[in-house]
Design a protein around this motif. Structure first.
Motif, PDB file in Angstrom:
ATOM      1  N   GLN A   1      36.631  42.358  39.493  1.00  0.00           N
ATOM      2  CA  GLN A   1      37.507  40.733  39.247  1.00  0.00           C
ATOM      3  C   GLN A   1      38.450  40.367  40.196  1.00  0.00           C
ATOM      4  OE1 GLN A   1      39.847  40.749  35.088  1.00  0.00           O
ATOM      5  NE2 GLN A   1      37.698  43.043  34.974  1.00  0.00           N
ATOM      6  N   HIS A   2      38.585  41.536  41.207  1.00  0.00           N
ATOM      7  CA  HIS A   2      39.189  41.692  42.127  1.00  0.00           C
ATOM      8  C   HIS A   2      38.805  40.393  43.068  1.00  0.00           C
ATOM      9  CE1 HIS A   2      40.501  43.212  46.272  1.00  0.00           C
ATOM     10  NE2 HIS A   2      41.686  43.080  45.335  1.00  0.00           N
ATOM     11  N   GLN A   3      37.585  40.478  43.267  1.00  0.00           N
ATOM     12  CA  GLN A   3      36.386  39.795  43.889  1.00  0.00           C
ATOM     13  C   GLN A   3      36.255  38.567  44.016  1.00  0.00           C
ATOM     14  OE1 GLN A   3      32.169  41.733  43.783  1.00  0.00           O
ATOM     15  NE2 GLN A   3      32.966  42.072  45.584  1.00  0.00           N
ATOM     16  N   ARG A   4      36.272  38.204  42.792  1.00  0.00           N
ATOM     17  CA  ARG A   4      36.312  36.736  42.078  1.00  0.00           C
ATOM     18  C   ARG A   4      37.904  36.398  42.308  1.00  0.00           C
ATOM     19  NH1 ARG A   4      35.446  36.037  35.550  1.00  0.00           N
ATOM     20  NH2 ARG A   4      37.841  36.702  34.987  1.00  0.00           N
ATOM     21  N   MET A   5      38.776  37.393  42.304  1.00  0.00           N
ATOM     22  CA  MET A   5      40.148  36.812  42.295  1.00  0.00           C
ATOM     23  C   MET A   5      40.796  36.427  44.531  1.00  0.00           C
ATOM     24  SD  MET A   5      43.423  39.485  40.671  1.00  0.00           S
ATOM     25  CE  MET A   5      43.681  39.563  38.984  1.00  0.00           C
ATOM     26  N   GLY A   6      40.071  36.951  44.547  1.00  0.00           N
ATOM     27  CA  GLY A   6      40.009  36.900  46.151  1.00  0.00           C
ATOM     28  C   GLY A   6      39.377  35.492  46.448  1.00  0.00           C
ATOM     29  N   HIS A   7      38.018  34.969  46.124  1.00  0.00           N
ATOM     30  CA  HIS A   7      37.573  33.842  46.018  1.00  0.00           C
ATOM     31  C   HIS A   7      38.265  32.535  45.292  1.00  0.00           C
ATOM     32  CE1 HIS A   7      33.459  35.560  47.438  1.00  0.00           C
ATOM     33  NE2 HIS A   7      34.185  36.807  46.509  1.00  0.00           N
ATOM     34  N   SER A   8      39.137  33.081  44.663  1.00  0.00           N
ATOM     35  CA  SER A   8      40.138  32.213  44.280  1.00  0.00           C
ATOM     36  C   SER A   8      41.039  31.590  45.450  1.00  0.00           C
ATOM     37  CB  SER A   8      40.327  32.310  42.814  1.00  0.00           C
ATOM     38  OG  SER A   8      39.288  32.124  41.738  1.00  0.00           O
ATOM     39  N   GLY A   9      41.799  32.429  46.135  1.00  0.00           N
ATOM     40  CA  GLY A   9      42.786  32.291  46.693  1.00  0.00           C
ATOM     41  C   GLY A   9      43.992  33.657  46.426  1.00  0.00           C
ATOM     42  N   ILE A  10      43.653  34.304  45.244  1.00  0.00           N
ATOM     43  CA  ILE A  10      44.707  35.522  44.862  1.00  0.00           C
ATOM     44  C   ILE A  10      44.473  36.738  45.797  1.00  0.00           C
ATOM     45  CG2 ILE A  10      45.842  36.578  42.839  1.00  0.00           C
ATOM     46  CD1 ILE A  10      44.274  34.447  41.289  1.00  0.00           C
ATOM     47  N   THR A  11      45.459  36.791  46.358  1.00  0.00           N
ATOM     48  CA  THR A  11      45.437  38.142  46.560  1.00  0.00           C
ATOM     49  C   THR A  11      46.306  39.008  46.550  1.00  0.00           C
ATOM     50  OG1 THR A  11      45.931  37.455  49.489  1.00  0.00           O
ATOM     51  CG2 THR A  11      45.887  39.627  49.046  1.00  0.00           C
ATOM     52  N   MET A  12      45.472  40.531  46.107  1.00  0.00           N
ATOM     53  CA  MET A  12      45.733  41.741  44.958  1.00  0.00           C
ATOM     54  C   MET A  12      45.439  42.812  45.730  1.00  0.00           C
ATOM     55  SD  MET A  12      46.451  41.759  40.636  1.00  0.00           S
ATOM     56  CE  MET A  12      47.381  40.503  40.769  1.00  0.00           C
ATOM     57  N   SER A  13      45.995  44.282  45.697  1.00  0.00           N
ATOM     58  CA  SER A  13      45.616  45.540  45.855  1.00  0.00           C
ATOM     59  C   SER A  13      44.907  45.532  44.384  1.00  0.00           C
ATOM     60  CB  SER A  13      46.314  46.072  46.846  1.00  0.00           C
ATOM     61  OG  SER A  13      47.171  46.538  44.913  1.00  0.00           O
ATOM     62  N   ARG A  14      43.150  46.027  44.932  1.00  0.00           N
ATOM     63  CA  ARG A  14      43.001  46.726  43.739  1.00  0.00           C
ATOM     64  C   ARG A  14      43.564  47.952  43.169  1.00  0.00           C
ATOM     65  NH1 ARG A  14      36.686  47.803  45.321  1.00  0.00           N
ATOM     66  NH2 ARG A  14      36.556  48.699  43.791  1.00  0.00           N
ATOM     67  N   THR A  15      43.957  48.048  42.957  1.00  0.00           N
ATOM     68  CA  THR A  15      45.370  49.461  43.383  1.00  0.00           C
ATOM     69  C   THR A  15      45.837  48.516  41.602  1.00  0.00           C
ATOM     70  OG1 THR A  15      45.252  51.242  44.608  1.00  0.00           O
ATOM     71  CG2 THR A  15      47.419  51.233  43.223  1.00  0.00           C
TER      72      THR A  15
ATOM     73  N   LEU B   1      45.448  45.912  40.532  1.00  0.00           N
ATOM     74  CA  LEU B   1      44.558  45.123  39.450  1.00  0.00           C
ATOM     75  C   LEU B   1      44.697  46.807  38.847  1.00  0.00           C
ATOM     76  CD1 LEU B   1      43.322  42.719  38.655  1.00  0.00           C
ATOM     77  CD2 LEU B   1      41.533  43.584  40.172  1.00  0.00           C
ATOM     78  N   THR B   2      44.243  47.786  38.671  1.00  0.00           N
ATOM     79  CA  THR B   2      43.723  48.700  38.202  1.00  0.00           C
ATOM     80  C   THR B   2      45.037  49.046  36.685  1.00  0.00           C
ATOM     81  OG1 THR B   2      42.290  49.800  39.798  1.00  0.00           O
ATOM     82  CG2 THR B   2      43.278  51.301  37.755  1.00  0.00           C
ATOM     83  N   THR B   3      46.509  48.996  37.887  1.00  0.00           N
ATOM     84  CA  THR B   3      47.056  49.667  37.083  1.00  0.00           C
ATOM     85  C   THR B   3      47.913  48.630  36.253  1.00  0.00           C
ATOM     86  OG1 THR B   3      48.760  50.591  39.172  1.00  0.00           O
ATOM     87  CG2 THR B   3      50.676  50.201  37.581  1.00  0.00           C
ATOM     88  N   LEU B   4      47.510  47.599  36.595  1.00  0.00           N
ATOM     89  CA  LEU B   4      47.294  46.069  35.410  1.00  0.00           C
ATOM     90  C   LEU B   4      46.479  46.297  33.871  1.00  0.00           C
ATOM     91  CD1 LEU B   4      48.301  42.922  37.895  1.00  0.00           C
ATOM     92  CD2 LEU B   4      50.121  44.584  36.833  1.00  0.00           C
ATOM     93  N   ALA B   5      45.016  47.154  34.662  1.00  0.00           N
ATOM     94  CA  ALA B   5      44.870  47.095  33.158  1.00  0.00           C
ATOM     95  C   ALA B   5      44.849  48.726  32.584  1.00  0.00           C
ATOM     96  CB  ALA B   5      43.041  47.543  33.967  1.00  0.00           C
ATOM     97  N   GLN B   6      45.503  49.630  33.255  1.00  0.00           N
ATOM     98  CA  GLN B   6      45.461  50.979  32.869  1.00  0.00           C
ATOM     99  C   GLN B   6      47.003  50.731  31.687  1.00  0.00           C
ATOM    100  OE1 GLN B   6      45.489  53.284  35.442  1.00  0.00           O
ATOM    101  NE2 GLN B   6      43.965  53.459  35.927  1.00  0.00           N
TER     102      GLN B   6
END
Length: 183
Positions: free
Chosen positions: A30-44, A46-51
Motif C-alpha cells: 500500500q505504501h508503494q502504491r501511495m508513492g506511485h500516486s505521489g503521496i509521501t508518507m512514512s511506513r511507520t 502508515l502502520t500506526t494509521l492501520a493499528q
C-alpha cells in the motif's frame, strides 16, 4: 476526526484496513502504491494509521465474541495463514480461528499456534452447549474436560467419509448422503 491528533479521515482508514484484511494487500505494498500516486508518507505512519482504528474496533469484536459465546450451538475451526516473519524471506505459520454462533455472527480470532490452548483461551469456560468442529482432536479434548460442552462432528467433514466409501457401498452411501442433505 476518528483519531485524535490525526488528519486521516474515515475513508483513508477504512481503505487501509479493507485493502489489508479483505484484499490481503500488505502495508508495504500500500505504501508503494501511495508513492506511485505521489503521496509521501512514512511506513511507520502508515502502520500506526492501520493499528489505531483496529484498537477502536476491539470493544465491538469483544462484545460480538461475548454474544457468540452465549450461543447454544457454536461452530469453530482453524484455518492456516502465513503471518509474521519466521526468518528472512519466510513467514510464520499462524491460524485464524473463526467462531460462528447461533445468531449468524462470526468472529475471527488469531493465534500463532494450533494448540488446544487457544480454544481454552477463547472459550474461557464461558461457553456451554454444542461445539461443532472438524475431526481435530483438540476440540474433543477440550469438550472432554468441560462438563457443559458437547463436541459434535461437522457434517461436511463427516460426509467426506461416506464419499470415500461410495465405491464399496453405493446404495448405503446414497441413503446416508440423502439424510445428510436433509439436515
Amino acid at each position: 476526526n476518528v483519531l485524535d491528533r490525526s488528519f486521516a479521515d474515515v475513508s483513508l482508514l477504512v481503505g487501509l484496513l479493507v485493502d489489508k484484511f479483505l484484499y490481503h494487500l500488505p502495508l508495504y505494498r500500500q505504501h508503494q502504491r501511495m508513492g506511485h500516486s505521489g503521496i509521501t508518507m512514512s511506513r511507520t505512519t502508515l502502520t500506526t494509521l492501520a493499528q489505531r482504528p483496529i484498537e477502536l474496533l476491539r470493544p465491538i469484536v469483544e462484545a460480538q465474541l461475548a454474544n457468540i459465546l452465549r450461543s447454544k450451538v457454536l461452530a469453530m475451526d482453524e484455518t492456516p495463514i502465513k503471518a509474521g516473519k519466521a526468518t528472512k524471506g519466510k513467514l510464520k505459520q499462524s491460524w485464524f480461528w473463526p467462531l460462528y454462533g447461533d445468531q449468524d455472527e462470526v468472529v475471527f480470532t488469531f493465534s500463532s499456534s494450533r494448540g488446544r490452548q487457544h480454544i481454552e483461551n477463547i472459550l474461557k469456560h464461558q461457553f456451554n452447549g454444542t461445539l461443532i468442529s472438524d475431526g481435530y482432536s483438540a476440540y474433543a479434548s477440550y469438550a472432554a474436560k468441560n462438563e457443559g460442552v458437547i463436541q459434535a462432528q461437522c457434517w461436511v467433514h463427516s460426509r467426506r467419509q461416506f464419499i470415500e466409501a461410495e465405491q464399496e457401498e453405493p446404495a448405503a452411501v446414497r441413503q446416508a448422503l440423502d439424510y445428510i442433505a436433509l439436515l
